[in-house]
Write an enzyme that holds these catalytic residues in place. Structure first.
Site, PDB file in Angstrom:
ATOM      1  N   CYS A  60       0.839  -1.218   0.000  1.00  0.00           N
ATOM      2  CA  CYS A  60       0.000   0.000   0.000  1.00  0.00           C
ATOM      3  C   CYS A  60       0.865   1.256   0.000  1.00  0.00           C
ATOM      4  O   CYS A  60       0.461   2.299   0.536  1.00  0.00           O
ATOM      5  CB  CYS A  60      -0.973   0.024   1.176  1.00  0.00           C
ATOM      6  SG  CYS A  60      -2.195  -1.261   1.064  1.00  0.00           S
ATOM      7  N   ALA A  61       2.050   1.127  -0.564  1.00  0.00           N
ATOM      8  CA  ALA A  61       2.930   2.290  -0.747  1.00  0.00           C
ATOM      9  C   ALA A  61       3.567   2.059  -2.111  1.00  0.00           C
ATOM     10  O   ALA A  61       4.773   1.810  -2.217  1.00  0.00           O
ATOM     11  CB  ALA A  61       3.953   2.368   0.368  1.00  0.00           C
TER      12      ALA A  61
END
Ligand SMILES: Cc1ncc(COP(=O)(O)O)c(C=O)c1O
Length: 433
Positions: free
Chosen positions: A365-366
């Site tokens: 999620c980055a």
């Protein structure tokens, strides 16, 4: 209550300790949970506190019954515990949310009009994305901490007049590196800006002091803080929050509703409409208190294991760690890595199926951060916590050495788009069967 840290695992994290997982070979082993950065197991103290509380669980705020009053006290007193946990200022408020994502979205909805938001583009999506419709200044993360401070300085100088907010993670969920929060907060102050700390990865590993850091807001999640019962918090200055449109509209957020309109609460209830998650909130408060009781022991345990892990990883052929910064600095026990010639998803599947090890693979999620640090690839993330033992770390290192030396002992495919053993003879626990 005290945080019994010696020995850490048996007393604090029974859920991990006692969990045996099946291997594809038919044996079973103790689960090596090396995925604390995603979600941490429940502290034993949290579990026993909940056991004690659950018979008293009842509606909060509006119930006349005795159990309702007990539950209301539990809920409201937890605000004080959580404020203490982050060494908040007397005027700070705490709003209970579901998690860090929810907290940062709440803050985003509470910004005054025309607020400029400054952030690094390597932030977790929970910090990167909620500011839609706002004047967002995304800075590419520089290669040194010093340059990161200057980059925020320049970005703030280029912002138009008006309210400004810097959003910053305390620790990278990809590399575990700590950001120079205090220095960036000082720069923000010089520009009259506020600063919001994404504490999702920092809060489980380090004491946070809003006063000392001079940070305006902090957000974190119970499930990463050994209290996986669905509560999180946003803590910080109350003025913007008090003036904002209620995050959720509904019961609990209102003082009065009539044919003519609604009078909303101005305190934290304003943003907590609906029946609150009292159990999750209590669990969060207990975890906060447990961790605060002995930060030295928490960090010593982790640092020892992190050193052991990095030393072991350094001996795995073709393995490199991801780093945001060229300069060495403080970090938490999270390491992302790539092994030349091996897909992270395949490695993660083998570690699980043949060694009983849980790690994370992907872009965490980055996406911008992970792709930049891997040159467009994905990575494998190993993250330590109170549930980690030296044996878990050694097992991982040995597994990586064995896999890179002689390959897997089973066959793997992508039946549902993700690497998995094929066939997969492992049986799910009886309650799922
Ligand atoms: C740095 C960081 N910020 C925010 C989040 C979002 O946390 P949650 O999924 O609990 O909302 C995470 C989760 O991994 C994280 O690592």
């Amino acid at each position: 209550m005290t945080l019994a840290l010696e020995p850490v695992v048996p007393t604090t994290v029974p859920a991990t300790l006692n969990t045996r997982v099946p291997l594809v070979t038919g044996e079973s082993v103790e689960y090596a949970n090396l995925d604390h950065a995603a979600s941490a197991p429940c502290l034993a103290a949290v579990r026993s506190a909940l056991d004690e509380f659950l018979p008293w669980y009842a509606s909060v705020h509006r119930g006349a019954g005795f159990a309702s009053q007990v539950s209301t006290k539990v809920y409201e007193r937890t605000r004080e515990r959580v404020l203490r946990f982050v060494d908040a200022r007397r005027t700070d408020t705490v709003i209970f949310t579901r998690n860090t994502t929810d907290s940062l979205n709440l803050l985003a909805r509470s910004l005054p009009r025309h607020t400029s938001v400054v952030l690094f583009d390597t932030e977790h999506h929970a910090a990167l994305l909620p500011w839609r419709g706002t004047d967002v200044h995304r800075i590419p993360t520089p290669r040194t901490r010093l340059a990161a401070v200057s980059a925020v300085d320049s970005a703030l100088a280029a912002c138009p007049e008006g309210p400004r907010l810097v959003v910053l993670t305390g620790a990278s969920n990809v590399t575990g590196e700590l950001l120079p929060v205090r220095e960036i907060a000082a720069v923000a102050r010089r520009h009259g800006a506020r600063i919001a700390l994404d504490g999702a990865q920092l809060a489980p590993h380090r004491a946070i002091s809003l006063r000392e850091l001079d940070v305006d807001y902090v957000a974190f999640s119970g499930h990463k803080l050994y209290a996986p019962f669905g509560a999180g918090a946003l803590i910080g200055r109350s003025d913007w929050l008090r003036a904002a449109t209620p995050y959720l509209a509904g019961g609990g957020a209102t003082k009065n509703v009539s044919e003519d309109g609604v009078v909303w609460h101005s305190g934290p209830e304003r943003h907590e409409a609906g029946s609150p998650n009292t159990v999750g909130v209590y669990a969060l408060g207990v975890a906060c208190e447990q961790l605060s009781a002995d930060w030295d022991a928490v960090t010593a345990h982790e640092e020892e294991l992190l050193t052991r892990l990095r030393r072991g990883l350094a001996a795995v052929p073709g393995l490199s760690e991801l780093r945001l910064f060229d300069d060495d600095g403080d970090r938490v026990g999270t390491v992302s890595l790539v092994v030349e010639g091996y897909e992270p998803g395949w490695l993660a599947a083998v570690l699980s199926a043949e060694y009983g090890i849980g790690v994370r693979d992907g872009a965490f999620c980055a996406h911008i951060c992970t792709r930049r640090l891997t040159g467009g690839q994905q990575a494998l993330r190993v993250s330590l916590g109170l549930g980690t033992t030296a044996e878990h770390v050694d097992r991982l290192v040995l597994a990586l050495r064995q896999i890179t030396a002689r390959g897997a002992r089973w066959t793997y495919g992508k039946p549902d788009g993700r690497w998995a053993p094929t066939p997969d003879p492992r049986e799910v626990p009886p309650f799922l069967a």
